[in-house]
Design a protein around this motif. Structure first.
Motif, PDB file in Angstrom:
ATOM      1  N   TYR A   9      33.887  29.803  35.984  1.00 41.46           N
ATOM      2  CA  TYR A   9      34.803  28.952  36.627  1.00 41.46           C
ATOM      3  C   TYR A   9      34.128  27.567  37.186  1.00 41.46           C
ATOM      4  N   CYS A  10      33.121  27.799  37.562  1.00 40.65           N
ATOM      5  CA  CYS A  10      32.510  26.644  38.402  1.00 40.65           C
ATOM      6  C   CYS A  10      32.107  25.588  37.395  1.00 40.65           C
ATOM      7  N   ASN A  36      36.563  37.620  42.783  1.00 42.36           N
ATOM      8  CA  ASN A  36      37.457  37.914  41.775  1.00 42.36           C
ATOM      9  C   ASN A  36      37.746  36.323  41.275  1.00 42.36           C
ATOM     10  N   ARG A  37      38.193  35.530  41.920  1.00 42.82           N
ATOM     11  CA  ARG A  37      38.662  34.050  41.712  1.00 42.82           C
ATOM     12  C   ARG A  37      38.666  33.218  42.824  1.00 42.82           C
ATOM     13  N   TYR A  40      39.076  28.036  46.108  1.00 40.46           N
ATOM     14  CA  TYR A  40      39.101  26.742  45.972  1.00 40.46           C
ATOM     15  C   TYR A  40      38.882  26.097  44.760  1.00 40.46           C
ATOM     16  N   PHE A  41      39.205  26.827  43.684  1.00 41.51           N
ATOM     17  CA  PHE A  41      39.202  26.453  42.205  1.00 41.51           C
ATOM     18  C   PHE A  41      40.150  25.259  41.932  1.00 41.51           C
ATOM     19  N   ILE A  42      39.539  24.182  41.369  1.00 39.23           N
ATOM     20  CA  ILE A  42      40.524  23.245  40.907  1.00 39.23           C
ATOM     21  C   ILE A  42      40.207  22.852  39.516  1.00 39.23           C
ATOM     22  N   GLU A  43      41.008  23.085  38.634  1.00 37.84           N
ATOM     23  CA  GLU A  43      40.567  22.882  37.066  1.00 37.84           C
ATOM     24  C   GLU A  43      40.398  21.517  36.828  1.00 37.84           C
ATOM     25  N   ASP A  44      39.304  21.103  36.076  1.00 32.55           N
ATOM     26  CA  ASP A  44      39.078  19.786  35.799  1.00 32.55           C
ATOM     27  C   ASP A  44      39.425  19.736  34.351  1.00 32.55           C
TER      28      ASP A  44
END
Length: 222
Positions: A9-10, A36-37, A40-44
């Motif tokens: 993810y990172c 799990n997820r 603060y995940f923001i997809e690039d």
């Protein structure tokens, strides 16, 4: 979920950063700790596209033939399929009896004869096709009724029968895996946050190439 699964993810997150230890979260300046997820995940998007391209090269384009990994579709077929997709598609395993298998064989023989037709060979080809149609008629009931649902696919993701829903946003690669030694044909999904891919047996279904094209058509609609 271990550190390597979290880092998947990172590596495609806009909040990634780098230090002497490799990829870290720039919000904490530390290795990821989520379970799990990450909230603060923001997809690039650009990095995700590059990551999927590298994964495709690794698993398919540069993979050895011994790996039995196949991407048996094409971008043009995927774009064409998107125009005719229903709201959802059910992947099923059909019970194909002896008559149906015989008909498939006869159709192949008929095509071969038609491809090299000359003289009286036409009659042989037509006989093969006639027997093939007769075999399908005899076995049509089994083909339509005896079906086991394997998965439900739509533009949101894929739901495995008896299992969980998988969002297309968590899928980084879809391909077919053929293992002749174990007589198995699989639809394989590489997932974010998972070290091992998900394998769905598609033996007895409509065909790996068709299923793969349909799945990719739904996946690339997002």
């Amino acid at each position: 979920m271990d550190i390597q699964e979290r880092l998947k993810y990172c590596k495609i997150c806009s909040n990634r950063a780098y230090n002497n230890y490799g990829v870290v979260c720039k919000l904490t300046n530390d290795k990821p700790q989520f379970k799990n997820r990450c909230p603060y995940f923001i997809e690039d998007s650009a990095e995700r596209e590059a990551y999927e391209a590298r994964l495709f090269d690794e698993k398919i384009r540069n993979g050895s033939f011994a790996s039995k990994n196949f991407y048996s579709t094409h971008e043009r077929l995927i774009l064409l399929a998107q125009h005719y997709l229903p709201a959802e598609f059910r992947i099923k395993r059909y019970k194909i009896g002896l008559y149906a298998l015989t008909s498939m064989f006869l159709i192949m023989i008929g095509v071969i004869f038609l491809g090299v037709s000359f003289g009286g060979v036409y009659s042989i080809a037509l006989t093969c096709f006639g027997l093939a149609i007769y075999a399908f008629i005899l076995n049509w009931k089994n083909l339509k009724v005896d079906a086991l649902e394997l998965a439900l696919v739509n533009k949101e993701g894929i739901t495995i029968a008896g299992g969980d829903f998988i969002s297309w946003s968590d899928v980084t690669l879809v391909y077919c895996n053929l293992n002749l030694m174990k007589q198995g044909s699989y639809l394989v999904l590489n997932l974010l946050g998972k070290s091992e891919p998900l394998k769905l047996s598609i033996n007895g279904s409509i065909g790996g190439s068709i299923i793969l094209t349909i799945c990719e058509a739904y996946r690339k609609m997002n």
